[in-house]
Design a protein around this motif. Structure first.
Motif, short mmCIF file in Angstrom:
data_model
loop_
_atom_site.label_atom_id
_atom_site.label_comp_id
_atom_site.label_asym_id
_atom_site.label_seq_id
_atom_site.Cartn_x
_atom_site.Cartn_y
_atom_site.Cartn_z
N SER A 4 135.97 -10.83 -3.45
CA SER A 4 137.24 -11.55 -3.46
C SER A 4 137.52 -12.00 -4.89
O SER A 4 136.70 -11.81 -5.79
CB SER A 4 137.18 -12.75 -2.53
OG SER A 4 136.38 -13.77 -3.08
N MET A 50 136.26 -23.17 3.60
CA MET A 50 136.32 -22.91 2.16
C MET A 50 134.95 -23.06 1.52
O MET A 50 134.58 -22.27 0.64
CB MET A 50 137.33 -23.86 1.50
CG MET A 50 137.56 -23.58 0.06
SD MET A 50 138.30 -21.96 -0.17
CE MET A 50 138.41 -21.90 -1.93
N THR A 53 133.07 -19.97 2.13
CA THR A 53 133.58 -18.89 1.29
C THR A 53 133.05 -19.01 -0.14
O THR A 53 132.61 -18.01 -0.74
CB THR A 53 135.12 -18.91 1.29
OG1 THR A 53 135.59 -18.75 2.63
CG2 THR A 53 135.69 -17.80 0.43
#
Length: 72
Positions: A4, A50, A53
């Motif tokens: 990402s 989050m 992540t």
């Protein structure tokens, strides 16, 4: 491994972000000790997601570095 845009962010910045998310979640835990209520809160769940992540991005960075050290 899934990559990402976070994988392109400096690890130091990710550490700061993870620390801030952890601080917020710890404060929420003090405010609401009931785990079930916290997990039903949209904002708490977003912070939790989050943080996972960001942790994943840091983990990929470490694994990538280890792979280069073994190969190099």
């Amino acid at each position: 491994m899934k990559t990402s845009l976070l994988d392109k962010v400096r690890p130091e910045s990710l550490d700061v972000l993870l620390d801030a998310l952890t601080d917020v979640m710890n404060e929420v835990k003090e405010i609401e000790p009931d785990k079930d209520k916290r997990l039903r809160d949209e904002d708490y769940a977003a912070c939790l997601g989050m943080s996972l992540t960001v942790f994943g991005a840091l983990r990929r960075r470490v694994l990538e570095k280890q792979g280069k050290e073994i190969a190099g």
